[in-house]
Enzyme design. Structure first.
Site, PDB file in Angstrom:
ATOM      1  N   GLY A  14       0.778  -1.244   0.000  1.00 19.34           N
ATOM      2  CA  GLY A  14       0.000   0.000   0.000  1.00 19.34           C
ATOM      3  C   GLY A  14       0.803   1.285   0.000  1.00 19.34           C
ATOM      4  N   ASN A  16       1.593   3.021  -2.653  1.00 18.42           N
ATOM      5  CA  ASN A  16       0.900   3.953  -3.563  1.00 18.42           C
ATOM      6  C   ASN A  16      -0.353   4.524  -2.906  1.00 18.42           C
ATOM      7  OD1 ASN A  16       2.138   4.268  -6.376  1.00 18.42           O
ATOM      8  ND2 ASN A  16       2.356   2.061  -5.972  1.00 18.42           N
ATOM      9  N   HIS A 111       1.018   0.565 -13.171  1.00 21.82           N
ATOM     10  CA  HIS A 111       1.788  -0.621 -13.541  1.00 21.82           C
ATOM     11  C   HIS A 111       3.268  -0.240 -13.572  1.00 21.82           C
ATOM     12  CE1 HIS A 111       2.678  -4.468 -15.357  1.00 21.82           C
ATOM     13  NE2 HIS A 111       3.432  -3.837 -16.231  1.00 21.82           N
TER      14      HIS A 111
HETATM   15  C1  GRF Z   1       3.522  -1.245  -7.416  1.00 19.84           C
HETATM   16  O1  GRF Z   1       4.788  -1.459  -7.960  1.00 19.84           O
HETATM   17  C2  GRF Z   1       2.498  -1.091  -8.505  1.00 19.84           C
HETATM   18  O2  GRF Z   1       3.015  -0.481  -9.651  1.00 19.84           O
HETATM   19  C3  GRF Z   1       2.119  -2.512  -8.802  1.00 19.84           C
HETATM   20  O3  GRF Z   1       2.118  -3.156  -7.567  1.00 19.84           O
HETATM   21  C4  GRF Z   1       2.989  -2.461  -6.676  1.00 19.84           C
HETATM   22  C5  GRF Z   1       2.181  -2.084  -5.482  1.00 19.84           C
HETATM   23  O4  GRF Z   1       2.966  -1.505  -4.467  1.00 19.84           O
HETATM   24  N1  GRF Z   1       0.863  -2.571  -9.505  1.00 19.84           N
HETATM   25  P1  GRF Z   1       2.263  -0.824  -3.235  1.00 19.84           P
HETATM   26  O5  GRF Z   1       1.341  -1.854  -2.610  1.00 19.84           O
HETATM   27  O6  GRF Z   1       1.513   0.379  -3.723  1.00 19.84           O
HETATM   28  O7  GRF Z   1       3.390  -0.437  -2.309  1.00 19.84           O
END
Ligand code: GRF
Length: 228
Positions: A14, A16, A111
């Site tokens: 999480g 992001n 992505h």
């Molecule tokens: C990120 O690298 C995103 O691009 C991919 O999965 C990962 C998620 O990371 N879809 P987080 O859970 O947001 O730390």
């Protein structure tokens, strides 16, 4: 200013989500996170939502025999919370075509590659194996095909000599944390619209000043130069 109500869907760490929560704290940000949904009860990222006082829901996909039933439960949760936009942020569950079509142009994903290169998993190792000089991430509107759909924002990072997948992933992840809030800002403000399966930016894009030294922010591309 009316803020668009956003749900963020996660499966794990999480980071992001945390970046989106931080962005939404700005008074002029055109979106608010009204719900965080995880398909796993042990998704560590749920803690970010709880700390920020954002309602969370766990909808374990294992509880549903058919994908369509899981999708329907998810859709009900989104409707009940009055959600207008969906952000997939490390959500490791494929959504059915009907759900994707229902949220067409209202659901975005991040992505970790410069799409259309390196769809799918293990993008950083594959980028290194391919010998590319530039790698990065893409925020795009979701379409039924995996990791496909109109591109909203891309952030590019250099591939450096001596990089391994972990080092490269960390550099890309820092770029993700800038690209995703920027993309959500554009979509929530109505400044990024899909025309003919490409994103057109309308009006002067509300692009924030780049936060990281060595970074130049432009409407759709962030180039990270020396920053690591
Ligand atoms: C990120 O690298 C995103 O691009 C991919 O999965 C990962 C998620 O990371 N879809 P987080 O859970 O947001 O730390």
């Amino acid at each position: 200013m009316a803020r668009r109500k956003v749900a963020v869907l996660i499966s794990g760490r999480g980071s992001n989500l945390a970046a989106l929560i931080a962005a939404c704290a700005a008074p002029d940000f055109p979106a608010q996170i009204a719900l965080v949904v995880a398909n796993r009860a042990d998704a560590a990222g749920l803690a970010h939502a709880t700390r920020a006082g954002i309602p969370t829901r766990v909808i374990p996909h294992r509880d549903y025999a058919a994908r369509a039933d899981f999708d329907a439960a998810l859709d009900r949760a989104l409707q009940a919370a009055g959600i207008e936009l969906v952000c997939l942020a490390g959500f490791m569950r494929l959504l059915g075509d009907a759900f994707v079509e229902r949220w067409r142009d209202r659901m975005i994903n991040i992505h970790p590659s410069l799409l259309p290169a390196f769809r799918g998993l293990d993008t950083h190792a594959r980028a290194l194996a391919a010998g590319v000089r530039v790698h990065g991430c893409t925020v795009h509107f979701v379409r039924p095909a995996m990791d496909a759909g109109p591109v909203i924002v891309q952030a590019a990072v250099p591939v450096r000599p001596g990089d391994d997948a972990e080092r490269l992933a960390a550099r890309v992840l820092a770029a993700e944390h800038e690209a995703y809030p920027l993309a959500l800002r554009l979509v929530a403000a109505g400044a990024a619209r899909v025309e003919g399966e490409r994103v057109v930016l309308a009006g002067p894009p509300p692009v924030p000043r780049a936060a990281v030294p060595g970074t130049v922010a432009a409407p759709v591309v962030i180039w990270r130069g020396d920053a690591d």
